[in-house]
Design a protein around this motif. Structure first.
Motif, PDB file in Angstrom:
ATOM      1  N   PHE A  59      16.976 -22.415   0.658  1.00  0.00           N
ATOM      2  CA  PHE A  59      17.551 -23.209   0.374  1.00  0.00           C
ATOM      3  C   PHE A  59      18.977 -24.278  -0.062  1.00  0.00           C
ATOM      4  N   ALA A  60      19.717 -22.976  -1.099  1.00  0.00           N
ATOM      5  CA  ALA A  60      21.346 -22.947  -1.746  1.00  0.00           C
ATOM      6  C   ALA A  60      22.079 -23.635   0.103  1.00  0.00           C
ATOM      7  N   GLN A  61      21.633 -22.883   0.932  1.00  0.00           N
ATOM      8  CA  GLN A  61      22.606 -23.253   1.843  1.00  0.00           C
ATOM      9  C   GLN A  61      22.085 -24.687   2.668  1.00  0.00           C
ATOM     10  N   VAL A  62      21.187 -25.300   2.252  1.00  0.00           N
ATOM     11  CA  VAL A  62      20.780 -26.804   2.715  1.00  0.00           C
ATOM     12  C   VAL A  62      21.814 -27.686   0.867  1.00  0.00           C
ATOM     13  N   ASN A  63      20.986 -27.495  -0.564  1.00  0.00           N
ATOM     14  CA  ASN A  63      21.879 -27.743  -1.586  1.00  0.00           C
ATOM     15  C   ASN A  63      22.355 -26.694  -2.551  1.00  0.00           C
ATOM     16  N   PRO A  64      23.335 -26.444  -2.328  1.00  0.00           N
ATOM     17  CA  PRO A  64      24.170 -25.209  -3.812  1.00  0.00           C
ATOM     18  C   PRO A  64      22.934 -25.713  -4.987  1.00  0.00           C
ATOM     19  N   MET A  65      22.901 -26.751  -5.290  1.00  0.00           N
ATOM     20  CA  MET A  65      22.213 -26.985  -6.761  1.00  0.00           C
ATOM     21  C   MET A  65      20.985 -27.048  -6.755  1.00  0.00           C
ATOM     22  N   LYS A  66      20.472 -26.373  -5.558  1.00  0.00           N
ATOM     23  CA  LYS A  66      18.523 -25.728  -5.840  1.00  0.00           C
ATOM     24  C   LYS A  66      18.479 -26.869  -6.319  1.00  0.00           C
ATOM     25  N   LYS A  67      18.059 -27.981  -6.113  1.00  0.00           N
ATOM     26  CA  LYS A  67      17.156 -29.017  -6.301  1.00  0.00           C
ATOM     27  C   LYS A  67      16.913 -29.937  -4.824  1.00  0.00           C
TER      28      LYS A  67
END
Length: 240
Positions: free
Chosen positions: A45-53
């Motif tokens: 998911f960090a590949q989509v949103n590095p902020m992990k939210k």
């Protein structure tokens, strides 16, 4: 390529985006990111949103995070009815005013009320000091009063006679403590009437569909030890 939305309907901003897209006939593919299982913390998911939210959005090779930014992007791209985000300068400014206020006010107290009253003891199996919960519920009461007195006043909706993004964001916030068992509308007939108008404007079936997860959150099975260890530090940081 179809618009992709990364959501968990446990999250209030995710519910706002989900309702907005569905109500306006915006085609999208939904990827459910299970917050209670810590999927938002994964490397994938960090590949989509590095902020992990959540929420997060992908539109072809363009990615976007932050719920208000996503709502405004959808508003501009899909040319939805004007009442959602009015072109008239002062009406639009009133929507912006609410969206700016809610981040550190109503949203914060609604989030804390849900987790402290229900999710931490039921899902994470930890007790919350009574004085902490009491302070949080008092803060929630103050912010609900501001919502009523400053933003709603004697209008049908927060901005005027028709629903806007402000109402959608507000109602999904308020449903958080409702899901946690807080009597949000008790003694607040004006706010209760507003809630029913928003529900009707969205459509009862869609409203209930979007809030099914939060209203059943009390039935969540306890987190396993690995999930608890993964989530607890972030939960505590989130509700401070």
């Amino acid at each position: 390529m179809v618009l992709e939305l990364y959501l968990d309907l446990l999250s209030q901003p995710c519910r706002a985006i989900y309702i907005f897209a569905k109500k306006n006939g915006i085609p999208f593919q939904m990827h459910t990111v299970e917050l209670r299982e810590g999927e938002h913390l994964s490397d994938a998911f960090a590949q989509v949103n590095p902020m992990k939210k959540v929420p997060a959005m992908k539109d072809d090779d363009f990615t976007l995070s932050e719920s208000v930014a996503i709502l405004l992007y959808l508003t501009h791209k899909y040319k939805v009815p004007d009442h959602w985000y009015p072109r008239e300068l002062q009406a639009r400014a009133r929507v912006d005013e609410y969206l700016a206020w809610q981040h550190t006010a109503l949203r914060r107290s609604c989030l804390r009320a849900l987790w402290q009253k229900m999710m931490i003891p039921v899902f994470l199996g930890e007790q919350v000091p009574s004085e902490t919960l009491t302070a949080t519920l008092a803060e929630l009461d103050v912010n609900l009063q501001v919502l009523e007195d400053k933003f709603l006043q004697d209008k049908a909706f927060l901005i005027g006679p028709r629903i806007s993004l402000a109402d959608l964001v507000a109602v999904t916030e308020v449903m958080h403590p409702v899901g946690g068992g807080c009597p949000v509308f008790e003694g607040r007939p004006k706010l209760a009437a507003w809630y029913h108008r928003v529900e009707a404007a969205v459509g009862k079936d869609l409203f209930r569909e979007a809030h099914e997860v939060i209203l059943k959150a009390k039935d969540s099975p306890p987190a396993d030890l690995i999930s608890k260890q993964k989530l607890m530090p972030r939960v505590l940081a989130m509700i401070q």
